[in-house]
Write an enzyme that holds these catalytic residues in place. Sequence first.
Site, mmCIF file in Angstrom:
data_model
loop_
_atom_site.group_PDB
_atom_site.id
_atom_site.type_symbol
_atom_site.label_atom_id
_atom_site.label_comp_id
_atom_site.label_asym_id
_atom_site.label_seq_id
_atom_site.Cartn_x
_atom_site.Cartn_y
_atom_site.Cartn_z
ATOM 1 N N GLU A 1 42.426 -42.643 -47.584
ATOM 2 C CA GLU A 1 43.393 -42.391 -48.657
ATOM 3 C C GLU A 1 42.855 -43.010 -49.947
ATOM 4 O OE1 GLU A 1 47.840 -44.188 -49.721
ATOM 5 O OE2 GLU A 1 47.090 -44.275 -47.673
ATOM 6 N N GLU B 1 49.415 -44.828 -58.580
ATOM 7 C CA GLU B 1 50.757 -45.187 -58.136
ATOM 8 C C GLU B 1 51.339 -45.989 -59.282
ATOM 9 O OE1 GLU B 1 51.735 -45.704 -53.803
ATOM 10 O OE2 GLU B 1 49.755 -46.633 -53.867
#
Length: 424
Positions: free
Chosen positions: A213, A218
């Site tokens: 990932e 974010e």
Amino acid sequence: MAKFSALCSLALLGLATAQKPVGTETHEKLTTFRCTVAGGCVEKTNYIVLDSITGHRIYQPAAETLDCGARGAAPNVTACPTKEACAENCAMEGRTDYGSQGVSTDGASLRLQILHDGKKVAPRVYLLDETEAKYEMLRLTGNEFAFEVTMDKLPCGMNSALYLSEMEEDGGKSELNPGGAPWGTGYCDAQCYVTPFINGEGNIKGNGACCAEMDIWEANSRATHIAPHPCSKPGLYLCEGDECGSTGVCDKSGCAWNPNRIAQPHYYGNNDTFKVDTLKPMTVVTQFPTDASGKLAAIRRLYVQGGVVIKAETVHKAGLPEVDALTDPFCEAFGSQRYMALGATGGMGDALARGMVLVMSIWWDETGGNMQWLDGIASGSGPCNATEGAPANIPLVEPNPEVTFSNLKWGEIGSTFQGGARRL
């Protein structure tokens, strides 16, 4: 807004051949760009698909009020004693209106809303290629990725995420999952979550779905975070027991680059006293340069706002190297032990070279943590106190949290953006 529908058939439904089709699945069209230094950026067509589990109703046709399982556990044992029975007994209903799930597109822009008519929807979507038959595979080692973001409606506790997952290109299409990518199947990440279905098939043993990932973005208006998460296994891996844990096959924590955690609290925030002002639209550029051998050497971030390029600041914090990008020396000094043990930056680059799927989502934290790991004072990650990011409090500050990602571009380093004099 452009939408494209395909009549569901047995080949597209994502169920066993004994299962009846259930309606249509309508994908949102999204314009994207591929770029080179010499030729500039060329417009391309992609499509957006909702995640199969979180974005669709999965139910038992024989008893339509019953579902087939919940996130965090294996599927319903009555409906799914075997994978074959699960495919026979469970149906996935097509979505004809992505707007009801907080998802809409307009040209090159994708808007994600966490609430629809006051109800939480928290959409997670994937990028399909121009055929709508498989995922677009991004190979970013040695390249860069850029996007514009409007995020002034994301207070403490919110997370607008744009990241890459080493999912399978076809979404795990198989005899028991003939739908595959067009139905949003195949999700995995470095957290190795247990879900009722993995690659569209019943997860009878309750495995975790693990894969590399790359968290490019974010963020909310108060804090931002980059974090690569390599794994020891290539592609999707079904973990068991300790393999799924914090010392397992994937680096769950990642090596994080958050300006607040490296003594740069003035860099990113929600007014014009910060170098990056989150109340204004910005272009976010993430570069993945390689060394002489072709291995990923660093992950570098810069922004373009108001026509000005804003570079990452050099770290000046005791115990950390003076670098302006995420590198192995930085991660080692930062204490990212699992990151280093599982291949570090080079290992993340291997996954990026193999090809990864673009994921975009908006969510808040209902586990009690209130997203403090991203923006909290206590964790040193941001300015938010322990309670203001609680889901019950967020709508009191912002009734309609949302994010818009626009003008997704990828290609050679230096090809996706323009800007004036650098601001240090």
